[in-house]
Design a protein around this motif. Structure first.
Motif, PDB file in Angstrom:
ATOM      1  N   ARG A 179      32.325  37.359 -12.096  1.00  0.00           N
ATOM      2  CA  ARG A 179      31.998  36.135 -11.355  1.00  0.00           C
ATOM      3  C   ARG A 179      32.200  36.327  -9.850  1.00  0.00           C
ATOM      4  O   ARG A 179      31.426  35.829  -9.033  1.00  0.00           O
ATOM      5  CB  ARG A 179      32.857  34.972 -11.852  1.00  0.00           C
ATOM      6  CG  ARG A 179      32.449  34.418 -13.200  1.00  0.00           C
ATOM      7  CD  ARG A 179      33.107  33.060 -13.454  1.00  0.00           C
ATOM      8  NE  ARG A 179      34.574  33.168 -13.455  1.00  0.00           N
ATOM      9  CZ  ARG A 179      35.297  33.447 -14.538  1.00  0.00           C
ATOM     10  NH1 ARG A 179      34.691  33.651 -15.702  1.00  0.00           N
ATOM     11  NH2 ARG A 179      36.616  33.503 -14.459  1.00  0.00           N
ATOM     12  N   THR A 200      29.178  38.000  -8.312  1.00  0.00           N
ATOM     13  CA  THR A 200      27.876  37.388  -8.575  1.00  0.00           C
ATOM     14  C   THR A 200      27.654  36.220  -7.620  1.00  0.00           C
ATOM     15  O   THR A 200      28.559  35.404  -7.420  1.00  0.00           O
ATOM     16  CB  THR A 200      27.805  36.877 -10.026  1.00  0.00           C
ATOM     17  OG1 THR A 200      28.067  37.965 -10.924  1.00  0.00           O
ATOM     18  CG2 THR A 200      26.436  36.290 -10.332  1.00  0.00           C
ATOM     19  N   PRO A 201      26.478  36.129  -6.992  1.00  0.00           N
ATOM     20  CA  PRO A 201      26.200  34.975  -6.117  1.00  0.00           C
ATOM     21  C   PRO A 201      26.405  33.652  -6.847  1.00  0.00           C
ATOM     22  O   PRO A 201      26.138  33.553  -8.049  1.00  0.00           O
ATOM     23  CB  PRO A 201      24.728  35.189  -5.727  1.00  0.00           C
ATOM     24  CG  PRO A 201      24.502  36.668  -5.883  1.00  0.00           C
ATOM     25  CD  PRO A 201      25.359  37.092  -7.035  1.00  0.00           C
ATOM     26  N   GLU A 202      26.883  32.658  -6.118  1.00  0.00           N
ATOM     27  CA  GLU A 202      27.220  31.381  -6.732  1.00  0.00           C
ATOM     28  C   GLU A 202      26.025  30.728  -7.417  1.00  0.00           C
ATOM     29  O   GLU A 202      26.183  30.028  -8.429  1.00  0.00           O
ATOM     30  CB  GLU A 202      27.786  30.431  -5.671  1.00  0.00           C
ATOM     31  CG  GLU A 202      29.124  30.879  -5.095  1.00  0.00           C
ATOM     32  CD  GLU A 202      29.668  29.868  -4.100  1.00  0.00           C
ATOM     33  OE1 GLU A 202      28.989  28.834  -3.884  1.00  0.00           O
ATOM     34  OE2 GLU A 202      30.760  30.115  -3.547  1.00  0.00           O
ATOM     35  N   GLU A 203      24.824  30.954  -6.878  1.00  0.00           N
ATOM     36  CA  GLU A 203      23.654  30.290  -7.451  1.00  0.00           C
ATOM     37  C   GLU A 203      23.165  30.979  -8.734  1.00  0.00           C
ATOM     38  O   GLU A 203      22.312  30.433  -9.449  1.00  0.00           O
ATOM     39  CB  GLU A 203      22.503  30.249  -6.436  1.00  0.00           C
ATOM     40  CG  GLU A 203      21.988  31.616  -5.997  1.00  0.00           C
ATOM     41  CD  GLU A 203      22.758  32.183  -4.814  1.00  0.00           C
ATOM     42  OE1 GLU A 203      22.264  33.155  -4.213  1.00  0.00           O
ATOM     43  OE2 GLU A 203      23.846  31.652  -4.515  1.00  0.00           O
ATOM     44  N   ASP A 204      23.687  32.174  -9.034  1.00  0.00           N
ATOM     45  CA  ASP A 204      23.271  32.892 -10.233  1.00  0.00           C
ATOM     46  C   ASP A 204      24.226  32.616 -11.387  1.00  0.00           C
ATOM     47  O   ASP A 204      25.438  32.439 -11.191  1.00  0.00           O
ATOM     48  CB  ASP A 204      23.228  34.401  -9.968  1.00  0.00           C
ATOM     49  CG  ASP A 204      22.148  34.777  -8.970  1.00  0.00           C
ATOM     50  OD1 ASP A 204      21.257  33.936  -8.727  1.00  0.00           O
ATOM     51  OD2 ASP A 204      22.206  35.891  -8.416  1.00  0.00           O
ATOM     52  N   GLU A 205      23.677  32.599 -12.589  1.00  0.00           N
ATOM     53  CA  GLU A 205      24.496  32.403 -13.784  1.00  0.00           C
ATOM     54  C   GLU A 205      25.143  33.724 -14.179  1.00  0.00           C
ATOM     55  O   GLU A 205      24.507  34.775 -14.158  1.00  0.00           O
ATOM     56  CB  GLU A 205      23.633  31.866 -14.925  1.00  0.00           C
ATOM     57  CG  GLU A 205      24.418  31.549 -16.188  1.00  0.00           C
ATOM     58  CD  GLU A 205      23.555  30.962 -17.283  1.00  0.00           C
ATOM     59  OE1 GLU A 205      24.044  30.785 -18.407  1.00  0.00           O
ATOM     60  OE2 GLU A 205      22.365  30.687 -16.992  1.00  0.00           O
ATOM     61  N   THR A 206      26.414  33.669 -14.534  1.00  0.00           N
ATOM     62  CA  THR A 206      27.151  34.878 -14.901  1.00  0.00           C
ATOM     63  C   THR A 206      27.076  35.092 -16.403  1.00  0.00           C
ATOM     64  O   THR A 206      27.447  34.193 -17.179  1.00  0.00           O
ATOM     65  CB  THR A 206      28.627  34.780 -14.465  1.00  0.00           C
ATOM     66  OG1 THR A 206      28.684  34.522 -13.067  1.00  0.00           O
ATOM     67  CG2 THR A 206      29.364  36.067 -14.772  1.00  0.00           C
TER      68      THR A 206
END
Length: 216
Positions: free
Chosen positions: A121, A124-130
């Motif tokens: 997490r 991973t960019p905040e807008e992408d789902e992990t």
């Protein structure tokens, strides 16, 4: 009478011309490392700049911003191995292979997966789902990838280090990763017939008495 101004003008022109040659050599090399033409042009630019700086100091007591020293091209080629026709003098043109194995005990699979998911997490960019981490192996790979890629990235409480071993060998050719399948667990680590083992370093884990009794 010496034409001091004319000599300075000529020295400056040599700097400008040397800078043009250096730029042309850099462009022609297209990023090649240790390109001989770039090296020769660098030496010429350095020495032209040094000569101009010296003449400016002698004539007017002024200096340029260039903090350079004269370079002897022949001496530099001998010291750093550059120049055309210079053969390598290293008597051991070999490749060194370091193979390392380290085993770990996983006290809690869920705890390891949680710390790996936290690392995923964080990267991973905040807008992408992990995506969830599935299994112990994927968790260890995630920790390696999110760290610096070394075993130091696995120094977490969720992994208890066991024994390991490091083997150093002299090999004839470097590993060709494209010749092995991604799921081949042996090929990249299999020594060749002409490999020479230099030494082996055994790494022993340190367990307290209770852990040691439990292990046996």
């Amino acid at each position: 009478m010496t034409d001091q101004h004319g000599e300075l003008d000529a020295a400056l022109e040599r700097v400008i011309e040397a800078a043009r040659h250096h730029l042309a050599a850099v462009r022609a090399a297209q990023g090649r490392i240790d390109d001989d033409d770039v090296w020769q042009a660098y030496v010429a630019l350095n020495n032209a700049s040094y000569a101009y700086d010296e003449q400016l100091m002698d004539g007017f007591g002024e200096v340029t911003p260039w903090d350079v020293e004269a370079i002897d091209p022949d001496e530099a080629d001998r010291r750093f191995g550059g120049g055309e026709g210079v053969e390598p003098t290293d008597p051991h043109p070999r490749v060194i292979s370091v193979r390392q194995r380290r085993d770990y005990r996983v006290p809690s699979v869920s705890a390891l997966i949680q710390v790996a998911e936290a690392a995923r997490r964080a990267g991973t960019p905040e807008e992408d789902e992990t995506a969830p981490v599935e299994g112990v192996g994927e968790a260890v790979l995630e920790l390696l990838q999110s760290g610096d890629g070394s075993l130091g990235a696995l120094e977490v409480p969720e992994l208890e280090p066991l024994d390991g071993v490091v083997m150093v060998s002299e090999v004839g050719t470097p590993v060709d990763l494209e010749s092995f399948d991604d799921d081949d667990p042996v090929g990249p680590f299999q020594p060749a017939l002409d490999d020479r083992l230099v030494g082996r370093l055994d790494e022993h884990s340190f367990l307290d008495d209770d852990e040691h009794d439990h292990a046996h």
